[in-house]
Design a protein around this motif. Sequence first.
Motif, PDB file in Angstrom:
ATOM      1  N   GLU A 152       1.026  -1.295   0.220  1.00 41.86           N
ATOM      2  CA  GLU A 152      -0.066   0.098  -0.069  1.00 41.86           C
ATOM      3  C   GLU A 152       0.841   1.106   0.032  1.00 41.86           C
ATOM      4  O   GLU A 152       1.922   1.303   0.809  1.00 41.86           O
ATOM      5  CB  GLU A 152      -0.876   0.076   1.091  1.00 41.86           C
ATOM      6  CG  GLU A 152      -1.893   1.178   1.081  1.00 41.86           C
ATOM      7  CD  GLU A 152      -2.741   1.058   2.474  1.00 41.86           C
ATOM      8  OE1 GLU A 152      -3.587   2.017   2.646  1.00 41.86           O
ATOM      9  OE2 GLU A 152      -2.722   0.407   3.366  1.00 41.86           O
ATOM     10  N   LEU A 153       0.537   2.177  -0.828  1.00 39.15           N
ATOM     11  CA  LEU A 153       1.255   3.405  -0.853  1.00 39.15           C
ATOM     12  C   LEU A 153       0.669   4.575  -0.289  1.00 39.15           C
ATOM     13  O   LEU A 153      -0.775   4.417  -0.321  1.00 39.15           O
ATOM     14  CB  LEU A 153       1.587   3.908  -2.547  1.00 39.15           C
ATOM     15  CG  LEU A 153       2.237   2.814  -3.152  1.00 39.15           C
ATOM     16  CD1 LEU A 153       2.279   3.282  -4.924  1.00 39.15           C
ATOM     17  CD2 LEU A 153       3.746   2.642  -3.037  1.00 39.15           C
ATOM     18  N   PRO A 154       1.339   5.748   0.239  1.00 34.78           N
ATOM     19  CA  PRO A 154       0.627   6.898   0.426  1.00 34.78           C
ATOM     20  C   PRO A 154      -0.339   7.169  -0.340  1.00 34.78           C
ATOM     21  O   PRO A 154      -0.153   7.317  -1.612  1.00 34.78           O
ATOM     22  CB  PRO A 154       1.860   7.686   0.805  1.00 34.78           C
ATOM     23  CG  PRO A 154       3.003   7.046   1.069  1.00 34.78           C
ATOM     24  CD  PRO A 154       2.692   5.680   0.171  1.00 34.78           C
ATOM     25  N   PRO A 155      -1.422   7.821   0.066  1.00 30.78           N
ATOM     26  CA  PRO A 155      -2.760   8.050  -0.751  1.00 30.78           C
ATOM     27  C   PRO A 155      -2.026   8.996  -2.069  1.00 30.78           C
ATOM     28  O   PRO A 155      -2.429   8.871  -3.117  1.00 30.78           O
ATOM     29  CB  PRO A 155      -3.667   8.820   0.014  1.00 30.78           C
ATOM     30  CG  PRO A 155      -3.278   8.268   1.278  1.00 30.78           C
ATOM     31  CD  PRO A 155      -1.980   7.998   1.477  1.00 30.78           C
ATOM     32  N   SER A 156      -1.179  10.236  -1.563  1.00 29.29           N
ATOM     33  CA  SER A 156      -0.667  11.154  -2.519  1.00 29.29           C
ATOM     34  C   SER A 156       0.074  10.481  -3.780  1.00 29.29           C
ATOM     35  O   SER A 156      -0.019  10.756  -4.872  1.00 29.29           O
ATOM     36  CB  SER A 156      -0.020  12.139  -1.866  1.00 29.29           C
ATOM     37  OG  SER A 156       1.090  11.757  -1.321  1.00 29.29           O
ATOM     38  N   VAL A 157       0.922   9.600  -3.248  1.00 32.95           N
ATOM     39  CA  VAL A 157       1.796   8.760  -4.398  1.00 32.95           C
ATOM     40  C   VAL A 157       0.821   7.699  -4.779  1.00 32.95           C
ATOM     41  O   VAL A 157       0.929   7.784  -6.415  1.00 32.95           O
ATOM     42  CB  VAL A 157       2.909   7.837  -3.636  1.00 32.95           C
ATOM     43  CG1 VAL A 157       3.824   7.118  -4.644  1.00 32.95           C
ATOM     44  CG2 VAL A 157       3.840   8.848  -2.669  1.00 32.95           C
ATOM     45  N   ASP A 158      -0.171   7.115  -4.481  1.00 27.61           N
ATOM     46  CA  ASP A 158      -1.042   6.262  -5.190  1.00 27.61           C
ATOM     47  C   ASP A 158      -1.685   7.001  -6.099  1.00 27.61           C
ATOM     48  O   ASP A 158      -1.878   6.482  -7.406  1.00 27.61           O
ATOM     49  CB  ASP A 158      -2.060   5.650  -3.882  1.00 27.61           C
ATOM     50  CG  ASP A 158      -2.751   4.386  -4.578  1.00 27.61           C
ATOM     51  OD1 ASP A 158      -2.029   3.610  -5.623  1.00 27.61           O
ATOM     52  OD2 ASP A 158      -3.878   4.125  -4.403  1.00 27.61           O
ATOM     53  N   ALA A 159      -2.228   8.129  -5.764  1.00 28.73           N
ATOM     54  CA  ALA A 159      -2.875   8.929  -6.699  1.00 28.73           C
ATOM     55  C   ALA A 159      -2.215   9.468  -8.082  1.00 28.73           C
ATOM     56  O   ALA A 159      -2.669   9.603  -9.060  1.00 28.73           O
ATOM     57  CB  ALA A 159      -3.823  10.105  -6.039  1.00 28.73           C
ATOM     58  N   ALA A 160      -1.200   9.836  -7.465  1.00 35.05           N
ATOM     59  CA  ALA A 160      -0.083  10.289  -8.548  1.00 35.05           C
ATOM     60  C   ALA A 160       0.361   9.165  -9.531  1.00 35.05           C
ATOM     61  O   ALA A 160       0.290   9.362 -10.878  1.00 35.05           O
ATOM     62  CB  ALA A 160       1.241  11.103  -8.031  1.00 35.05           C
ATOM     63  N   ALA A 161       0.534   7.945  -9.113  1.00 32.23           N
ATOM     64  CA  ALA A 161       0.977   6.991  -9.873  1.00 32.23           C
ATOM     65  C   ALA A 161      -0.246   6.702 -10.975  1.00 32.23           C
ATOM     66  O   ALA A 161      -0.135   6.501 -12.252  1.00 32.23           O
ATOM     67  CB  ALA A 161       1.207   5.815  -9.171  1.00 32.23           C
ATOM     68  N   TYR A 162      -1.399   6.545 -10.292  1.00 30.08           N
ATOM     69  CA  TYR A 162      -2.532   6.193 -11.325  1.00 30.08           C
ATOM     70  C   TYR A 162      -2.892   7.378 -12.256  1.00 30.08           C
ATOM     71  O   TYR A 162      -2.784   7.022 -13.607  1.00 30.08           O
ATOM     72  CB  TYR A 162      -3.821   6.250 -10.447  1.00 30.08           C
ATOM     73  CG  TYR A 162      -4.978   5.932 -11.334  1.00 30.08           C
ATOM     74  CD1 TYR A 162      -5.504   4.659 -11.587  1.00 30.08           C
ATOM     75  CD2 TYR A 162      -5.862   7.040 -11.539  1.00 30.08           C
ATOM     76  CE1 TYR A 162      -6.628   4.590 -12.300  1.00 30.08           C
ATOM     77  CE2 TYR A 162      -6.969   6.790 -12.602  1.00 30.08           C
ATOM     78  CZ  TYR A 162      -7.483   5.629 -12.791  1.00 30.08           C
ATOM     79  OH  TYR A 162      -8.333   5.209 -13.531  1.00 30.08           O
ATOM     80  N   ARG A 163      -2.634   8.728 -11.951  1.00 26.86           N
ATOM     81  CA  ARG A 163      -2.938   9.585 -12.922  1.00 26.86           C
ATOM     82  C   ARG A 163      -1.683   9.765 -13.991  1.00 26.86           C
ATOM     83  O   ARG A 163      -2.066  10.144 -15.060  1.00 26.86           O
ATOM     84  CB  ARG A 163      -3.070  11.145 -12.350  1.00 26.86           C
ATOM     85  CG  ARG A 163      -4.279  11.293 -11.155  1.00 26.86           C
ATOM     86  CD  ARG A 163      -5.619  11.184 -12.072  1.00 26.86           C
ATOM     87  NE  ARG A 163      -6.624  11.651 -11.355  1.00 26.86           N
ATOM     88  CZ  ARG A 163      -7.854  11.213 -11.703  1.00 26.86           C
ATOM     89  NH1 ARG A 163      -8.260  10.961 -12.796  1.00 26.86           N
ATOM     90  NH2 ARG A 163      -8.926  11.601 -10.904  1.00 26.86           N
ATOM     91  N   ILE A 164      -0.460   9.527 -13.520  1.00 31.71           N
ATOM     92  CA  ILE A 164       0.691   9.571 -14.454  1.00 31.71           C
ATOM     93  C   ILE A 164       0.414   8.274 -15.549  1.00 31.71           C
ATOM     94  O   ILE A 164       0.361   8.782 -16.698  1.00 31.71           O
ATOM     95  CB  ILE A 164       1.967   9.249 -13.753  1.00 31.71           C
ATOM     96  CG1 ILE A 164       2.375  10.640 -13.292  1.00 31.71           C
ATOM     97  CG2 ILE A 164       2.973   9.004 -14.809  1.00 31.71           C
ATOM     98  CD1 ILE A 164       3.462  10.483 -12.504  1.00 31.71           C
ATOM     99  N   MET A 165      -0.075   7.179 -15.016  1.00 37.39           N
ATOM    100  CA  MET A 165      -0.373   6.132 -15.996  1.00 37.39           C
ATOM    101  C   MET A 165      -1.497   6.453 -16.666  1.00 37.39           C
ATOM    102  O   MET A 165      -1.565   6.129 -17.893  1.00 37.39           O
ATOM    103  CB  MET A 165      -0.625   5.003 -15.168  1.00 37.39           C
ATOM    104  CG  MET A 165      -0.483   3.703 -16.170  1.00 37.39           C
ATOM    105  SD  MET A 165      -0.886   2.050 -15.166  1.00 37.39           S
ATOM    106  CE  MET A 165       0.264   2.242 -13.762  1.00 37.39           C
ATOM    107  N   GLN A 166      -2.463   6.971 -16.233  1.00 36.09           N
ATOM    108  CA  GLN A 166      -3.668   7.376 -17.207  1.00 36.09           C
ATOM    109  C   GLN A 166      -3.299   8.378 -18.150  1.00 36.09           C
ATOM    110  O   GLN A 166      -3.643   8.151 -19.410  1.00 36.09           O
ATOM    111  CB  GLN A 166      -4.825   7.832 -16.128  1.00 36.09           C
ATOM    112  CG  GLN A 166      -6.207   8.283 -17.000  1.00 36.09           C
ATOM    113  CD  GLN A 166      -7.224   9.082 -15.963  1.00 36.09           C
ATOM    114  OE1 GLN A 166      -6.617   9.951 -15.576  1.00 36.09           O
ATOM    115  NE2 GLN A 166      -8.379   8.284 -15.955  1.00 36.09           N
ATOM    116  N   GLU A 167      -2.629   9.557 -17.874  1.00 36.09           N
ATOM    117  CA  GLU A 167      -2.318  10.252 -18.764  1.00 36.09           C
ATOM    118  C   GLU A 167      -1.389   9.790 -19.898  1.00 36.09           C
ATOM    119  O   GLU A 167      -1.452  10.017 -21.263  1.00 36.09           O
ATOM    120  CB  GLU A 167      -1.799  11.463 -18.134  1.00 36.09           C
ATOM    121  CG  GLU A 167      -1.195  12.497 -19.084  1.00 36.09           C
ATOM    122  CD  GLU A 167      -2.375  13.287 -19.904  1.00 36.09           C
ATOM    123  OE1 GLU A 167      -2.185  14.066 -20.897  1.00 36.09           O
ATOM    124  OE2 GLU A 167      -3.568  13.259 -19.397  1.00 36.09           O
TER     125      GLU A 167
END
Length: 389
Positions: A290-305
């Motif tokens: 489990e990653l910190p929420p900010s890291v988790d969200a950034a990873a998802y958004r980078i991959m999405q973009e």
Amino acid sequence: MCPPPRPSRWAPPWWAGVLPTVVLPVAVGVITLVGTLLTQPHVTPMRLLDAFGVVLLLAGPAALVVRRWNPPAVYAGIAALLVAYLGFGYPFGPVPLAAVTALATTLLTGHRAAAYAITAAAFPAVVLVRVLLRPELGFPLTGASGWLAWVAAFIAATELWRARRERREQAGAAAAEAERRRGSEERLRMARDLHDSLGHHISLINVQAGVALYLMDDDPEQARTALAAIKQSSRDLLHEMRATLGVLRGVDEEPPQHPVAGLARLDELVAATRTAGLPVTVEVAGDPRELPPSVDAAAYRIMQEALTNTRKHAGPARASVRLTYTEDGILMRIDDDGAGPGVLATGGGNGLPGMRERAAALGGSLTAGPRPGGGFRVDAHLLTAGVGR
């Protein structure tokens, strides 16, 4: 983010700004005059207080009305009036009160050098006048020393007050700047989220709409599947936009009920991308955690973009995603074998800058560019050290 306070409809009366300017001089004048009259019977002045003496006595407090116009000039004038009053031999009382008030104003407004210089000139002048008028009493060593100690203590107290006020002002300015910066960062974060979410879902809708139109007559079942994908993607987009707009308006009392952006939605993202016609493979290395929420969200958004950009700019292509969990964070690599980076080669748009900002905000890094053998590559390193959960 809270909405800005509404401007007050109540306007202060015209005298609200004048009152503080006038009250202090009047109070100083009353105290000076009454105190001197009460003191006069108990001293042996060379000259009793008369009309001219009253004018000299009250001229100093009257000058305090304009004390903020030019504090050093007002202080120097009041000090000169004090020396003149004593020079005519009038009775001594709370006469220096106006000068002391002007001294405090001069120090508190930042004219420290002028305040020290005027005080250094006025104090010996007062002592000299006393010696010249009453030579038979000799030099008032004890009285002068006491007054000098009192003036030094008053200056020290005023300087302490000024320093504390400046610290409070600096702390307030720093807090206001921090609040402004937090607001700017929050607006930037929401702008990136909107850009990434809009780009991803609208790109899917555009592709599926094209498929539905193309297959409407020849393959109604496939067209129906494309329309179902459009419906789901538009629903997800509306949910994300509602959550973001709710934060902007400050009306949401409960957290959003739809899934939060994060790697837990990786399978959903990959499935939607494949449905849009871009084959994607995913590989995970290291020890998933489990990653910190900010890291988790950034990873998802980078991959999405990154996947959205591939669909928009790479042409017919295949993509691969590799996630590597490391001790200090997570490594991400998104590759495609498309015809070329297209608009990304010039750095156009907000996609790449937004991805770099997300990585930099976490102390990480992101690079993007053509990859060996053709296609495009995005490498991101997001750090978890020092990021709160």
